[in-house]
Design an enzyme around this catalytic site. Sequence first.
Site: not given
Length: 359
Positions: A63, A179, A211-212, A234, A321
Amino acid sequence: MTNIKLIEALSNAPGAPGFEDEVIDVVLKYKGSLKAKKDSLKNLYLYPKNYDASKPTLMLDAHLDEVGFIVSYIDQNGLLGIEMLGRWEWYNVSAHLFKVRNRNGQYIKGIVGSKPPHFLTPEERDNGLTMKDMKLDIGATSREEVMDTFGIEVGAPIVPDVTFDYNNKNQTMLGKAFDNRLGCAAVIETLKALENEDLPVNVVGALAAQEEVGLRGATVTARRVDPQLAIVFEGTPSDDYAKPVELSQARMGHGPQIRHKDSSYIANEEWISLTNKVSKTHAIPVQHAVREGGGTNAGRIHLNNLGVPVLVLGVPSRYAHTHHLFASFEDFNHTVQLAAESIKAIDQSFLNKFEVDFD
């Protein structure tokens, strides 16, 4: 070996969910001879020059987007309200640098502010703050200054303000958005590694948007590509900070992660069996993970059409994140090697495992 400049450019590019355009620009710069197509959701598809529509298709997924924010309001003091695009925790946001895009495409630096300790109530000191307490401060003093001088409006995307760095001593990368910009780089490098191979499958890259915020892009890419097999790359959360060695399933510097299960899917055991054999044959270190939570685009892809066998390969990345992540360049290269060699190991007998007629 992968060009570290590709990962650097992907990591530095701003690309909050729904605002992936600049990440796409980087991919187009580094795609080489691959043919690229974009759809209306900002998904990007990469096709090799030897694409053959008569063959079954294997889709390489990653992504494009990163966790970010969007401006939700501008108050009279010139502070910007923020709404999450993807999951954040307040303590990873407060007092950090971000940048917000204005109407002219320029990025303005700002700090996410919160109440100084002088003004905290006893309850706030004990229990912490919430995301509703956070605002982005770009140094303006009025709503009019934000909008007229800086050109920032409601709906503007916000991303962490971080510059990539590489330590050649131990091949450690430091940057934002691993990510899943590491996954995007893995798709590109795997396609390039296979471009001169005569394979029983087509290998198509599908770089998904959003995606998130709910695996949205992959819902569309899976329908469009309609693969018979898939690999999802990923930047998987490294747990060596949070867990002892015996419980860790994604330690940085110990090879790619093969994911057996998370909250979005259960892996296909035939795919994992093939990949395990390849890892032993080529002496590629791997780690195995069974996750209680989390999820990847595999959650959407494996349910496409009549079902798709999906393999999830992760490059362990510390502090997912948040603003700054560490990852091993050696892990990345092993992930690409594992994917490419696993695809080269596919033959007709392997493909036949997924179409069984009992009549």
